[in-house]
Design a protein around this motif. Structure first.
Motif, PDB file in Angstrom:
ATOM      1  N   TYR A  61     -16.429  19.019  58.127  1.00  0.00           N
ATOM      2  CA  TYR A  61     -17.642  18.472  57.556  1.00  0.00           C
ATOM      3  C   TYR A  61     -19.166  18.818  58.864  1.00  0.00           C
ATOM      4  O   TYR A  61     -18.560  18.836  59.862  1.00  0.00           O
ATOM      5  CB  TYR A  61     -17.724  17.544  57.237  1.00  0.00           C
ATOM      6  CG  TYR A  61     -17.370  16.905  56.209  1.00  0.00           C
ATOM      7  CD1 TYR A  61     -18.127  16.742  54.704  1.00  0.00           C
ATOM      8  CD2 TYR A  61     -15.216  16.300  55.730  1.00  0.00           C
ATOM      9  CE1 TYR A  61     -17.095  16.995  53.466  1.00  0.00           C
ATOM     10  CE2 TYR A  61     -14.790  16.302  54.901  1.00  0.00           C
ATOM     11  CZ  TYR A  61     -15.773  16.616  53.685  1.00  0.00           C
ATOM     12  OH  TYR A  61     -15.196  15.882  52.393  1.00  0.00           O
ATOM     13  N   ILE A  62     -18.944  19.683  58.853  1.00  0.00           N
ATOM     14  CA  ILE A  62     -20.402  20.864  59.505  1.00  0.00           C
ATOM     15  C   ILE A  62     -21.808  20.032  59.075  1.00  0.00           C
ATOM     16  O   ILE A  62     -22.096  20.077  57.580  1.00  0.00           O
ATOM     17  CB  ILE A  62     -20.460  22.126  59.513  1.00  0.00           C
ATOM     18  CG1 ILE A  62     -21.378  22.400  60.317  1.00  0.00           C
ATOM     19  CG2 ILE A  62     -20.731  22.825  57.688  1.00  0.00           C
ATOM     20  CD1 ILE A  62     -21.504  24.387  60.313  1.00  0.00           C
ATOM     21  N   CYS A  63     -22.566  19.544  59.939  1.00  0.00           N
ATOM     22  CA  CYS A  63     -23.704  18.748  59.934  1.00  0.00           C
ATOM     23  C   CYS A  63     -24.818  20.243  58.882  1.00  0.00           C
ATOM     24  O   CYS A  63     -24.865  21.552  59.959  1.00  0.00           O
ATOM     25  CB  CYS A  63     -24.239  18.637  61.122  1.00  0.00           C
ATOM     26  SG  CYS A  63     -26.443  17.846  61.264  1.00  0.00           S
ATOM     27  N   THR A  64     -25.658  19.989  57.974  1.00  0.00           N
ATOM     28  CA  THR A  64     -26.324  20.913  57.840  1.00  0.00           C
ATOM     29  C   THR A  64     -27.100  21.818  58.437  1.00  0.00           C
ATOM     30  O   THR A  64     -28.177  22.002  58.885  1.00  0.00           O
ATOM     31  CB  THR A  64     -25.977  20.885  56.147  1.00  0.00           C
ATOM     32  OG1 THR A  64     -27.391  20.432  56.321  1.00  0.00           O
ATOM     33  CG2 THR A  64     -25.254  21.200  56.027  1.00  0.00           C
ATOM     34  N   VAL A  65     -27.999  20.536  59.906  1.00  0.00           N
ATOM     35  CA  VAL A  65     -29.557  20.256  60.384  1.00  0.00           C
ATOM     36  C   VAL A  65     -29.011  21.249  61.520  1.00  0.00           C
ATOM     37  O   VAL A  65     -29.917  22.426  62.023  1.00  0.00           O
ATOM     38  CB  VAL A  65     -29.598  18.917  60.166  1.00  0.00           C
ATOM     39  CG1 VAL A  65     -31.046  19.196  61.667  1.00  0.00           C
ATOM     40  CG2 VAL A  65     -30.041  18.207  59.382  1.00  0.00           C
ATOM     41  N   LEU A  98     -10.278  14.172  65.326  1.00  0.00           N
ATOM     42  CA  LEU A  98     -11.049  13.709  66.834  1.00  0.00           C
ATOM     43  C   LEU A  98     -11.822  12.584  66.402  1.00  0.00           C
ATOM     44  O   LEU A  98     -11.845  11.703  67.396  1.00  0.00           O
ATOM     45  CB  LEU A  98     -11.843  14.796  67.572  1.00  0.00           C
ATOM     46  CG  LEU A  98     -11.271  16.046  67.330  1.00  0.00           C
ATOM     47  CD1 LEU A  98     -12.516  17.537  68.646  1.00  0.00           C
ATOM     48  CD2 LEU A  98     -10.337  15.792  68.690  1.00  0.00           C
ATOM     49  N   GLY A  99     -12.221  12.468  65.213  1.00  0.00           N
ATOM     50  CA  GLY A  99     -12.798  11.460  65.038  1.00  0.00           C
ATOM     51  C   GLY A  99     -14.542  11.342  65.541  1.00  0.00           C
ATOM     52  O   GLY A  99     -14.862  12.239  66.001  1.00  0.00           O
ATOM     53  N   ASP A 100     -15.065  10.177  66.222  1.00  0.00           N
ATOM     54  CA  ASP A 100     -15.692  10.389  66.945  1.00  0.00           C
ATOM     55  C   ASP A 100     -16.232   8.869  67.758  1.00  0.00           C
ATOM     56  O   ASP A 100     -16.504   8.049  67.245  1.00  0.00           O
ATOM     57  CB  ASP A 100     -17.168  10.703  65.958  1.00  0.00           C
ATOM     58  CG  ASP A 100     -18.595  10.132  66.873  1.00  0.00           C
ATOM     59  OD1 ASP A 100     -19.265  10.350  67.771  1.00  0.00           O
ATOM     60  OD2 ASP A 100     -19.730  10.046  65.845  1.00  0.00           O
ATOM     61  N   PRO A 101     -15.325   8.589  68.242  1.00  0.00           N
ATOM     62  CA  PRO A 101     -14.365   7.490  69.108  1.00  0.00           C
ATOM     63  C   PRO A 101     -16.227   6.969  70.417  1.00  0.00           C
ATOM     64  O   PRO A 101     -16.056   5.389  69.950  1.00  0.00           O
ATOM     65  CB  PRO A 101     -14.063   7.916  70.104  1.00  0.00           C
ATOM     66  CG  PRO A 101     -14.499   9.303  70.033  1.00  0.00           C
ATOM     67  CD  PRO A 101     -14.488   9.914  68.863  1.00  0.00           C
ATOM     68  N   ASP A 102     -16.835   8.274  69.888  1.00  0.00           N
ATOM     69  CA  ASP A 102     -18.260   7.286  71.310  1.00  0.00           C
ATOM     70  C   ASP A 102     -19.253   6.089  70.409  1.00  0.00           C
ATOM     71  O   ASP A 102     -19.848   5.931  70.560  1.00  0.00           O
ATOM     72  CB  ASP A 102     -19.055   8.191  71.647  1.00  0.00           C
ATOM     73  CG  ASP A 102     -18.607   9.451  73.153  1.00  0.00           C
ATOM     74  OD1 ASP A 102     -17.972   8.731  73.519  1.00  0.00           O
ATOM     75  OD2 ASP A 102     -18.729  10.666  73.361  1.00  0.00           O
ATOM     76  N   ASN A 103     -19.066   7.064  68.431  1.00  0.00           N
ATOM     77  CA  ASN A 103     -19.876   6.299  67.670  1.00  0.00           C
ATOM     78  C   ASN A 103     -18.716   4.763  67.279  1.00  0.00           C
ATOM     79  O   ASN A 103     -19.170   5.150  65.454  1.00  0.00           O
ATOM     80  CB  ASN A 103     -20.328   6.924  66.797  1.00  0.00           C
ATOM     81  CG  ASN A 103     -21.200   7.352  68.312  1.00  0.00           C
ATOM     82  OD1 ASN A 103     -22.713   7.367  68.957  1.00  0.00           O
ATOM     83  ND2 ASN A 103     -21.571   9.056  68.562  1.00  0.00           N
ATOM     84  N   ASP A 153     -23.625   4.149  57.319  1.00  0.00           N
ATOM     85  CA  ASP A 153     -24.759   3.905  57.651  1.00  0.00           C
ATOM     86  C   ASP A 153     -24.502   4.870  59.083  1.00  0.00           C
ATOM     87  O   ASP A 153     -25.052   5.131  59.887  1.00  0.00           O
ATOM     88  CB  ASP A 153     -25.257   2.609  58.454  1.00  0.00           C
ATOM     89  CG  ASP A 153     -23.532   2.099  58.795  1.00  0.00           C
ATOM     90  OD1 ASP A 153     -22.895   3.161  59.089  1.00  0.00           O
ATOM     91  OD2 ASP A 153     -24.502   1.016  59.434  1.00  0.00           O
ATOM     92  N   TRP A 154     -23.569   6.106  59.821  1.00  0.00           N
ATOM     93  CA  TRP A 154     -22.934   6.871  60.460  1.00  0.00           C
ATOM     94  C   TRP A 154     -23.786   7.933  60.479  1.00  0.00           C
ATOM     95  O   TRP A 154     -24.504   8.458  59.266  1.00  0.00           O
ATOM     96  CB  TRP A 154     -21.524   7.508  60.508  1.00  0.00           C
ATOM     97  CG  TRP A 154     -20.930   7.706  61.294  1.00  0.00           C
ATOM     98  CD1 TRP A 154     -20.919   7.569  62.478  1.00  0.00           C
ATOM     99  CD2 TRP A 154     -21.016   9.662  60.999  1.00  0.00           C
ATOM    100  NE1 TRP A 154     -20.286   9.240  63.000  1.00  0.00           N
ATOM    101  CE2 TRP A 154     -20.705   9.912  62.647  1.00  0.00           C
ATOM    102  CE3 TRP A 154     -21.545  10.528  60.221  1.00  0.00           C
ATOM    103  CZ2 TRP A 154     -21.106  11.660  62.858  1.00  0.00           C
ATOM    104  CZ3 TRP A 154     -21.342  12.370  60.114  1.00  0.00           C
ATOM    105  CH2 TRP A 154     -20.579  12.336  62.025  1.00  0.00           C
ATOM    106  N   VAL A 155     -24.466   8.830  61.175  1.00  0.00           N
ATOM    107  CA  VAL A 155     -25.298   9.675  61.120  1.00  0.00           C
ATOM    108  C   VAL A 155     -24.452  10.518  62.939  1.00  0.00           C
ATOM    109  O   VAL A 155     -23.711   9.916  63.282  1.00  0.00           O
ATOM    110  CB  VAL A 155     -26.163   9.225  62.029  1.00  0.00           C
ATOM    111  CG1 VAL A 155     -27.506   8.583  60.534  1.00  0.00           C
ATOM    112  CG2 VAL A 155     -26.480   8.458  62.995  1.00  0.00           C
ATOM    113  N   CYS A 156     -24.828  11.682  62.685  1.00  0.00           N
ATOM    114  CA  CYS A 156     -24.046  13.188  63.211  1.00  0.00           C
ATOM    115  C   CYS A 156     -25.145  12.588  64.559  1.00  0.00           C
ATOM    116  O   CYS A 156     -26.523  12.399  65.173  1.00  0.00           O
ATOM    117  CB  CYS A 156     -25.061  14.046  62.809  1.00  0.00           C
ATOM    118  SG  CYS A 156     -25.045  15.653  63.738  1.00  0.00           S
ATOM    119  N   PRO A 157     -24.398  12.434  65.734  1.00  0.00           N
ATOM    120  CA  PRO A 157     -24.448  12.410  66.975  1.00  0.00           C
ATOM    121  C   PRO A 157     -25.371  13.138  67.679  1.00  0.00           C
ATOM    122  O   PRO A 157     -25.591  12.775  68.728  1.00  0.00           O
ATOM    123  CB  PRO A 157     -22.638  12.407  68.387  1.00  0.00           C
ATOM    124  CG  PRO A 157     -21.741  13.029  66.732  1.00  0.00           C
ATOM    125  CD  PRO A 157     -22.651  13.005  65.880  1.00  0.00           C
TER     126      PRO A 157
END
Length: 53
Positions: free
Chosen positions: A3-7, A16-21, A35-39
């Protein structure tokens, strides 16, 4: 599926996930908490769309 952030264009790759979050590798986008947001830019999940690249 990725999935790509449109912003900002950041790509969520479920391999890969988002292990930092707190999102483990192997987590499908649909299974990420609402409630997850783009890092990169902080936009919510509704700011993402499927990415085939």
């Amino acid at each position: 599926m990725k999935y790509i952030c449109t912003v900002c264009g950041w790509i969520y790759d479920p391999e890969l996930g988002d292990p930092d979050n707190g999102i483990d590798a192997g987590t499908a986008f649909k299974d990420i908490p609402d409630d997850w947001v783009c890092p990169e830019c902080g936009v919510g999940k509704d700011g993402f769309e499927p990415y085939e690249g």
